[in-house]
Design an enzyme around this catalytic site. Structure first.
Site, mmCIF file in Angstrom:
data_model
loop_
_atom_site.group_PDB
_atom_site.id
_atom_site.type_symbol
_atom_site.label_atom_id
_atom_site.label_comp_id
_atom_site.label_asym_id
_atom_site.label_seq_id
_atom_site.Cartn_x
_atom_site.Cartn_y
_atom_site.Cartn_z
ATOM 1 N N PRO A 53 0.023 -1.069 0.217
ATOM 2 C CG PRO A 53 0.106 -1.002 2.203
ATOM 3 C CD PRO A 53 0.715 -2.007 1.311
ATOM 4 C CG ASN A 54 -0.421 4.656 1.531
ATOM 5 O OD1 ASN A 54 -1.565 4.699 0.434
ATOM 6 N ND2 ASN A 54 0.027 3.529 2.792
ATOM 7 N NE ARG A 77 4.378 6.790 1.940
ATOM 8 C CZ ARG A 77 4.441 5.889 1.599
ATOM 9 N NH1 ARG A 77 4.497 4.353 1.276
ATOM 10 N NH2 ARG A 77 4.358 4.778 3.333
ATOM 11 C CE1 TYR A 136 9.005 5.181 2.415
ATOM 12 C CE2 TYR A 136 7.129 6.917 2.708
ATOM 13 C CZ TYR A 136 8.055 6.037 2.883
ATOM 14 O OH TYR A 136 8.048 5.111 4.590
ATOM 15 C CG ASN A 144 8.445 -2.338 -0.344
ATOM 16 O OD1 ASN A 144 7.750 -2.182 1.369
ATOM 17 N ND2 ASN A 144 8.988 -1.005 -0.037
ATOM 18 C CB ALA A 201 1.705 0.030 6.099
ATOM 19 C CD GLU A 242 10.577 -8.168 5.314
ATOM 20 O OE1 GLU A 242 10.456 -8.692 6.323
ATOM 21 O OE2 GLU A 242 10.958 -6.670 5.756
ATOM 22 C CG HIS A 264 10.846 -2.267 3.804
ATOM 23 N ND1 HIS A 264 9.920 -2.347 4.076
ATOM 24 C CD2 HIS A 264 11.741 -3.872 4.757
ATOM 25 C CE1 HIS A 264 9.614 -3.305 4.311
ATOM 26 N NE2 HIS A 264 10.753 -4.362 5.098
ATOM 27 N NE ARG A 308 10.331 5.849 7.700
ATOM 28 C CZ ARG A 308 9.677 6.434 6.697
ATOM 29 N NH1 ARG A 308 9.899 4.600 6.385
ATOM 30 N NH2 ARG A 308 8.615 6.521 6.880
HETATM 31 C C1 DQA Z 1 8.704 1.340 3.740
HETATM 32 C C2 DQA Z 1 8.829 1.336 4.924
HETATM 33 C C3 DQA Z 1 7.431 1.611 5.753
HETATM 34 O O1 DQA Z 1 7.241 1.529 7.205
HETATM 35 C C4 DQA Z 1 6.365 1.585 5.151
HETATM 36 O O2 DQA Z 1 4.297 1.831 6.086
HETATM 37 C C5 DQA Z 1 5.881 2.028 3.938
HETATM 38 C C6 DQA Z 1 7.628 1.815 2.821
HETATM 39 C C7 DQA Z 1 9.714 1.272 2.465
HETATM 40 O O3 DQA Z 1 9.960 1.368 1.608
HETATM 41 O O4 DQA Z 1 10.534 2.097 3.487
HETATM 42 O O5 DQA Z 1 5.140 1.866 3.293
HETATM 43 O O6 DQA Z 1 8.404 -0.698 3.015
#
Ligand code: DQA
Length: 142
Positions: A10-11, A18, A23, A74, A77, A101, A103, A110
């Site tokens: 998501p997002n 964003r 990011y 990825n 959240a 996994e 990120h 964070r």
């Molecule tokens: C994320 C880190 C997560 O905490 C966050 O909710 C994201 C992006 C990252 O790629 O750094 O949406 O996965």
């Protein structure tokens, strides 16, 4: 040639606009086409997808198991609380397939709620904190 599913939660479709200070400024479409090209250069085929839906992500992990594909994910959240996604990720690694996994940011540097990943324990490995290069490192790992 390996066929790799690159899954984004998501997002992440909002990359570019964003929180660019966290990011980066590359948008999702640019990232997806860079990853396809990078994988191709390394002799692999990357299928890059994004969804805001937990259920769709789980379905894609089932697809990886059935199609015997490696996964780079990825989970965004969902990383921090989705036991349903963790169970589906576990199906991938228990089938002897790689699940990495990734990120973009380093969640450990964070907010506290980001320090816990329910996915890491069932992943083959974790790459975090290298910006969008995290995905390229994961492709190399596969
Ligand atoms: C994320 C880190 C997560 O905490 C966050 O909710 C994201 C992006 C990252 O790629 O750094 O949406 O996965």
């Amino acid at each position: 040639m390996a066929s790799i599913l690159v899954l984004n939660g998501p997002n992440l479709g909002r990359l570019g606009s964003r929180e660019p200070e966290i990011y980066g400024s590359m948008n999702y479409e640019q990232l997806a086409s860079e990853l396809v090209a990078f994988a191709e250069k390394h002799g692999h085929e990357a299928d890059v997808r994004q969804t805001d839906s937990e259920s769709e992500l789980i379905g894609w992990l089932h697809e990886a198991v059935d199609g015997r594909k490696s996964v780079i994910i990825n989970p965004a959240a969902f990383t921090h609380y989705s036991y349903a996604l963790a169970d589906a990720a576990s199906l991938v690694t228990k089938a002897g397939l790689k699940l990495i996994e990734v990120h973009i940011s380093n969640p450990h540097a964070r907010e506290e709620f980001r320090h816990k990943s329910v996915i890491s324990a069932v992943a083959t490995g974790v790459i975090a904190g290298f910006g969008t290069d995290s995905y390229k490192l994961a492709i190399q790992a596969v």
